[in-house]
Design a protein around this motif. Structure first.
Motif, short mmCIF file in Angstrom:
data_model
loop_
_atom_site.label_atom_id
_atom_site.label_comp_id
_atom_site.label_asym_id
_atom_site.label_seq_id
_atom_site.Cartn_x
_atom_site.Cartn_y
_atom_site.Cartn_z
N CYS A 17 -41.71 96.47 -57.12
CA CYS A 17 -42.00 96.38 -55.69
C CYS A 17 -41.11 95.30 -55.05
N CYS A 20 -43.76 92.30 -53.49
CA CYS A 20 -44.53 91.37 -54.34
C CYS A 20 -43.88 91.12 -55.69
N CYS A 56 -45.08 98.85 -53.84
CA CYS A 56 -46.25 99.28 -54.60
C CYS A 56 -47.30 99.77 -53.60
N CYS A 59 -48.79 96.94 -51.29
CA CYS A 59 -47.83 96.42 -50.30
C CYS A 59 -47.46 97.50 -49.29
ZN LIG Z 1 -46.08 95.11 -54.01
#
Ligand SMILES: [Zn+2]
Length: 104
Positions: A17, A20, A56, A59
């Motif tokens: 991701c 994050c 992800c 997120c």
């Molecule tokens: Zn993420």
């Protein structure tokens, strides 16, 4: 960010991701992610640049929520504001059940 296999650069082994930094691989072993892509063309200040970001699930929906809120702030005193606020499927273009059955 796609992570390629060291022995086979064409094979994606993981997708990280870009927000994050966690793997987008879920408990079931599959990669689950959303993609934000742009390819800017002639007339754009970013002409010739191409972007691809991976998010992800968590997120992705943080970003959807941020976009929805930003859009809402711009029209919150207009009729459109209520519709945006009440839209629980902001940006969703389709939905199917996990069992492959259609429930229209
Ligand atoms: Zn993420």
């Amino acid at each position: 960010m796609k992570v390629a296999s060291e022995t086979d650069p064409g094979m994606v082994t993981d997708v990280i991701c870009d927000m994050c930094g966690d793997s987008t691989r879920v408990a079931a072993g599959e990669l689950q992610y959303g993609t934000m892509h742009a390819s800017w063309g002639e007339g754009s200040p970013h002409s010739g640049e191409e972007y691809e970001l991976h998010l992800c699930e968590n997120c992705f929906f943080v970003q959807v929520s941020t976009m929805k809120r930003t859009r809402w702030v711009g029209v919150m005193f207009e009729e459109e504001g209520d519709a945006i606020l009440q839209n629980d499927a902001y940006g969703r273009v389709s939905k199917s059940s996990s069992f492959g059955e259609s429930h229209d």
